[in-house]
Design a protein around this motif. Structure first.
Motif, short mmCIF file in Angstrom:
data_model
loop_
_atom_site.label_atom_id
_atom_site.label_comp_id
_atom_site.label_asym_id
_atom_site.label_seq_id
_atom_site.Cartn_x
_atom_site.Cartn_y
_atom_site.Cartn_z
N GLY A 175 0.80 -1.22 0.00
CA GLY A 175 0.00 0.00 0.00
C GLY A 175 0.83 1.28 0.00
N SER A 176 2.16 1.15 0.00
CA SER A 176 3.01 2.35 0.05
C SER A 176 2.84 3.23 -1.17
CB SER A 176 4.49 1.95 0.17
OG SER A 176 4.73 1.29 1.37
N THR A 177 2.79 2.63 -2.35
CA THR A 177 2.63 3.43 -3.57
C THR A 177 1.30 4.16 -3.54
OG1 THR A 177 3.96 1.83 -4.78
CG2 THR A 177 2.64 3.35 -6.08
N ARG A 178 0.24 3.46 -3.15
CA ARG A 178 -1.08 4.11 -3.07
C ARG A 178 -1.08 5.19 -1.99
NH1 ARG A 178 -2.13 -1.19 -3.91
NH2 ARG A 178 -2.52 -1.67 -1.73
N ALA A 179 -0.36 4.97 -0.88
CA ALA A 179 -0.30 5.97 0.18
C ALA A 179 0.41 7.24 -0.31
CB ALA A 179 0.43 5.41 1.40
N ILE A 180 1.51 7.08 -1.03
CA ILE A 180 2.25 8.24 -1.54
C ILE A 180 1.41 8.97 -2.58
CG2 ILE A 180 4.29 8.94 -2.85
CD1 ILE A 180 5.77 6.62 -1.35
N ALA A 181 0.73 8.22 -3.43
CA ALA A 181 -0.16 8.85 -4.43
C ALA A 181 -1.28 9.63 -3.73
CB ALA A 181 -0.74 7.80 -5.37
N SER A 182 -1.82 9.07 -2.68
CA SER A 182 -2.87 9.76 -1.92
C SER A 182 -2.34 11.04 -1.28
CB SER A 182 -3.45 8.84 -0.84
OG SER A 182 -4.10 7.75 -1.42
N LEU A 183 -1.13 10.98 -0.75
CA LEU A 183 -0.52 12.18 -0.16
C LEU A 183 -0.34 13.27 -1.21
CD1 LEU A 183 2.18 10.74 2.28
CD2 LEU A 183 0.09 11.98 2.88
N LEU A 184 0.09 12.87 -2.40
CA LEU A 184 0.28 13.84 -3.48
C LEU A 184 -1.03 14.51 -3.88
CD1 LEU A 184 2.87 12.01 -5.77
CD2 LEU A 184 3.24 14.09 -4.42
N ARG A 185 -2.14 13.79 -3.74
CA ARG A 185 -3.46 14.36 -4.04
C ARG A 185 -4.04 15.09 -2.84
NH1 ARG A 185 -3.91 9.31 -6.13
NH2 ARG A 185 -5.32 8.64 -4.50
N GLY A 186 -3.35 15.03 -1.69
CA GLY A 186 -3.83 15.71 -0.49
C GLY A 186 -4.83 14.91 0.31
N ASP A 187 -4.98 13.63 0.00
CA ASP A 187 -5.93 12.77 0.70
C ASP A 187 -5.21 12.03 1.82
OD1 ASP A 187 -7.95 11.12 1.52
OD2 ASP A 187 -8.43 10.36 -0.49
N ILE A 188 -5.05 12.70 2.94
CA ILE A 188 -4.29 12.15 4.06
C ILE A 188 -5.00 10.93 4.66
CG2 ILE A 188 -3.38 12.63 6.37
CD1 ILE A 188 -2.97 15.53 5.37
#
Length: 139
Positions: free
Chosen positions: A52-65
């Motif tokens: 889930g790390s890649t999805r977590a980083i992508a979510s952070l980039l979109r501002g979805d903490i």
């Protein structure tokens, strides 16, 4: 090599890397496109600490903490610290100082290992409430 040359190289590499990763993750969300699968998950069916790390980083980039925390709580919590340590090493290289390898206190290593092991075990516990909280959103 002078400090100014090292700084130019570092800025170029960081900008190019950041822009490339940001572009890929923002335009090709991991939830819609196939990325490199987790070998541990493929062979065991269990979630490793990195799932889930890649999805977590992508979510952070979109501002979805909230979604970033859902996908990989550990990477979101440890990420800022690891980025800080990386920037310290980069600054040392830019300044031309001898490269020192950071040696954390033994207690810190033990704590990190305990937290990582507990996180891995808990995210794979077949209790729905715990699994829902710690397992990645989509795999």
């Amino acid at each position: 090599m002078t400090s100014a040359q090292r700084l130019s190289i570092a800025v170029f590499i960081l900008l190019a890397s950041g822009l490339s990763i940001g572009y890929i993750l923002l335009n090709y969300p991991p939830s819609q496109y196939a990325y490199i699968p987790c070998v541990f998950h493929l062979t065991t069916g269990l979630h490793c600490p990195g799932c889930g790390s890649t999805r977590a980083i992508a979510s952070l980039l979109r501002g979805d903490i909230a979604m970033a925390l859902k996908n990989n709580l550990l990477i979101v919590l440890w990420g800022p610290y690891l980025a800080y340590r990386g920037m310290q090493q980069l600054r040392s290289w830019i300044d031309g100082k001898p490269k020192t390898i950071w040696e954390p206190p033994k207690q810190s290593i033990i704590l990190f290992l305990i937290v990582t092991i507990l996180y891995t075990v808990l995210r794979n516990v077949p209790i729905e409430a715990i699994h829902e909280l710690l397992a990645p959103s989509v795999h």
